[in-house]
Design a protein around this motif. Structure first.
Motif, mmCIF file in Angstrom:
data_model
loop_
_atom_site.group_PDB
_atom_site.id
_atom_site.type_symbol
_atom_site.label_atom_id
_atom_site.label_comp_id
_atom_site.label_asym_id
_atom_site.label_seq_id
_atom_site.Cartn_x
_atom_site.Cartn_y
_atom_site.Cartn_z
ATOM 1 N N LYS A 299 39.168 7.234 36.724
ATOM 2 C CA LYS A 299 38.731 6.399 37.702
ATOM 3 C C LYS A 299 39.459 6.353 39.035
ATOM 4 C CE LYS A 299 37.714 2.912 34.196
ATOM 5 N NZ LYS A 299 38.141 1.694 33.323
ATOM 6 N N LYS A 300 40.728 6.885 38.767
ATOM 7 C CA LYS A 300 41.612 7.082 40.253
ATOM 8 C C LYS A 300 40.903 8.096 41.199
ATOM 9 C CE LYS A 300 45.894 8.729 41.835
ATOM 10 N NZ LYS A 300 47.222 9.640 41.334
ATOM 11 N N ALA A 301 40.480 9.226 40.368
ATOM 12 C CA ALA A 301 39.866 10.451 41.046
ATOM 13 C C ALA A 301 38.345 10.268 41.666
ATOM 14 C CB ALA A 301 39.498 11.694 40.073
ATOM 15 N N VAL A 302 37.691 9.044 41.111
ATOM 16 C CA VAL A 302 36.298 8.465 41.564
ATOM 17 C C VAL A 302 36.398 7.576 42.456
ATOM 18 C CG1 VAL A 302 34.095 7.699 40.826
ATOM 19 C CG2 VAL A 302 35.297 9.594 39.711
ATOM 20 N N ILE B 135 37.373 18.583 35.858
ATOM 21 C CA ILE B 135 37.957 17.334 35.427
ATOM 22 C C ILE B 135 37.582 16.697 34.147
ATOM 23 C CG2 ILE B 135 39.004 15.134 35.805
ATOM 24 C CD1 ILE B 135 39.256 15.898 38.885
ATOM 25 N N VAL B 136 35.965 16.453 34.386
ATOM 26 C CA VAL B 136 35.375 15.951 33.150
ATOM 27 C C VAL B 136 35.299 16.491 31.946
ATOM 28 C CG1 VAL B 136 33.103 15.143 32.446
ATOM 29 C CG2 VAL B 136 33.533 14.396 34.723
ATOM 30 N N ASP C 210 45.371 14.848 40.885
ATOM 31 C CA ASP C 210 46.357 14.753 42.030
ATOM 32 C C ASP C 210 46.091 15.749 43.080
ATOM 33 O OD1 ASP C 210 48.020 13.033 40.939
ATOM 34 O OD2 ASP C 210 49.588 14.131 39.886
ATOM 35 N N GLY C 211 45.421 16.947 42.555
ATOM 36 C CA GLY C 211 44.930 17.908 43.775
ATOM 37 C C GLY C 211 43.631 17.680 44.503
ATOM 38 N N LEU D 260 43.208 16.883 48.211
ATOM 39 C CA LEU D 260 42.106 17.462 49.043
ATOM 40 C C LEU D 260 41.262 16.593 49.720
ATOM 41 C CD1 LEU D 260 40.593 20.143 49.404
ATOM 42 C CD2 LEU D 260 39.164 19.623 47.354
ATOM 43 N N MET D 261 40.985 15.282 48.994
ATOM 44 C CA MET D 261 40.161 14.155 49.656
ATOM 45 C C MET D 261 40.424 13.794 50.763
ATOM 46 S SD MET D 261 37.146 14.587 48.163
ATOM 47 C CE MET D 261 36.576 12.931 48.594
ATOM 48 N N GLU D 262 41.971 13.633 50.614
ATOM 49 C CA GLU D 262 42.659 12.525 52.031
ATOM 50 C C GLU D 262 42.203 13.308 53.370
ATOM 51 O OE1 GLU D 262 46.687 12.252 51.102
ATOM 52 O OE2 GLU D 262 46.370 10.563 49.616
#
Length: 415
Positions: free
Chosen positions: A178-181, A276-277, A379-380, A384-386
């Motif tokens: 959920k954190k990743a999405v 990840i999934v 975390d990676g 990357l998204m930031e």
């Protein structure tokens, strides 16, 4: 028939629990107050007397005006409850008393009410597994089966500890996904709202200013103004359409199995997120199978529970096929390898576990490995998204600002 009648009678005889507020004095005469759950006020007064408290006032706690006033019970609440119950029982606290201690420490009224219902069922003569089966919304078949196995083997506290570890690991894994999405979705939504506000409220102010210039506007500025005019006229339709689309998407995912299955297949093929999934699915498979097998559940029956716990239709179908092959005498690692969707590391560890007679231990190692991999991948992805998100925000907001100030810059160069 007689057993069923006795069970019904026992259930009907179980008094309904209610929450009472009380005020009184202790042995030293100090004023104290609190809350207690019981069938009626007489029982509350009797319990307080045993504790050396002289009850001056006992009244039933009023229900909130709107709804139950309690928060929704989440899987994390169930995980915490399981851990607390396991800790109490390992410390030698009797089961019923453990429920009371756990309930007193809960802040969520809905969860507290659930625990007291289970306590009342157990006091009425039902087993813990039967009491949990009466609450299917919160305790699935796997949970109840493991508790039942623990009760039958006389090692309930050990089984509850294993279930607690399983639930904690599972919820931690879900939290990472959920954190990743959620993070990029939240930022994109905020960016969209800010851009809409600028187009609807700010750009029209500049448009009025530009009308007094008497000159042709730059193409970029004119494009933004046209977009602003469209947004002012159709913003309600646009946001309404987005809302309807999101609602329809969620309902289709919830109610349409083919649509949900298609999303499962798509999620594994997506770049970055698909990996990840995949890793989280392998981790869930290994964790669930390790927990059920270590609880003494036969491998074929354990695979039945694992199929539903994988969370992905491809692996659910694969595990169902593996179960059929294992039931006909094929080794688990051979069936996993022939499916073609399990990583070599998981297959090899399973083979070692089967040969050494420590399948549950090897599967737990697989689960730990892939849970760590998911953690690192999330975390990676976040790192990357930031910068990507910041770039998108800069282009949207910065582009609007440049479009609005471009005619002013050109006017200054002419002068």
């Amino acid at each position: 028939m007689a057993t069923t009648a006795q069970a019904k009678k026992s259930k009907q005889a179980t008094p309904k629990q209610a929450t009472f507020t009380w005020e009184g004095t202790d042995k030293k005469g100090n004023k104290i107050k609190g809350e207690t759950s019981a069938a009626n006020s007489t029982i509350v007064r009797a319990e307080l007397r045993k504790q050396g408290i002289n009850a001056k006032k006992v009244s039933k706690k009023a229900k909130p005006l709107f709804g139950s006033g309690g928060k929704k019970i989440t899987p994390l609440d169930i995980a915490i409850f399981t851990r607390q119950l396991a800790t109490m029982m390992k410390a030698g606290v009797p089961l019923v008393q453990s429920f009371e201690i756990v309930a007193d420490g809960l802040e969520n009224p809905s969860m507290k009410e659930l625990v007291l219902k289970i306590k009342a069922d157990v006091e009425g003569g039902n087993s813990l597994a039967s009491a949990l089966k009466n609450q299917p919304l919160y305790f699935d078949q796997l949970f109840c089966s493991l508790v039942e196995s623990g009760e039958q083997s006389g090692a309930l506290e050990t089984m509850l500890d294993r279930i607690a570890i399983y639930k904690e690991k599972t919820e931690a894994l879900k939290s990472k996904i959920k954190k990743a999405v959620k993070y990029p979705i939240a930022v994109v939504c905020v960016a969209g709202i800010v851009t809409a506000i600028l187009l609807i409220k700010v750009v029209p102010t500049f448009e009025e200013l530009f009308k007094g210039f008497g000159a042709e506007l730059p193409a970029f500025t004119q494009m933004v103004i046209n977009l602003s005019e469209w947004m002012q006229e159709w913003w309600l339709v646009l946001f309404g359409g987005i809302g309807v689309f999101v609602y329809a998407f969620l309902q289709a995912k919830k109610r349409s199995q083919p649509f949900s299955d298609a999303l499962d297949r798509l999620s594994l093929k997506m770049p970055v997120v698909g990996n990840i999934v995949f890793q989280s699915t392998i981790a869930r498979y290994a964790r669930t199978l390790s927990t059920t097998f270590s609880a003494g559940v036969p491998l074929v029956e354990a695979l039945d529970s694992v199929a539903g716990a994988t969370g992905n239709v491809i692996y659910r179908n694969a595990v169902t096929k593996i179960k059929e092959e294992v039931s006909s005498g094929t080794q688990l690692n051979f069936s996993m390898k022939s499916s073609g969707i399990f990583p070599p590391m998981a297959v090899q560890m399973t083979a070692i576990g089967e040969e050494s007679g420590a399948l549950d231990t090897m599967l737990e190692k697989v689960a730990n490995f892939y849970e760590d991999e998911v953690d690192n991948a999330v975390d990676g992805l976040t790192s990357l998204m930031e910068p990507i998100i910041m770039s998108v925000l800069g282009v949207l907001v910065g582009g609007l600002i440049i479009a609005m100030y471009l005619p002013i810059f050109q006017l200054g160069s002419v002068i």
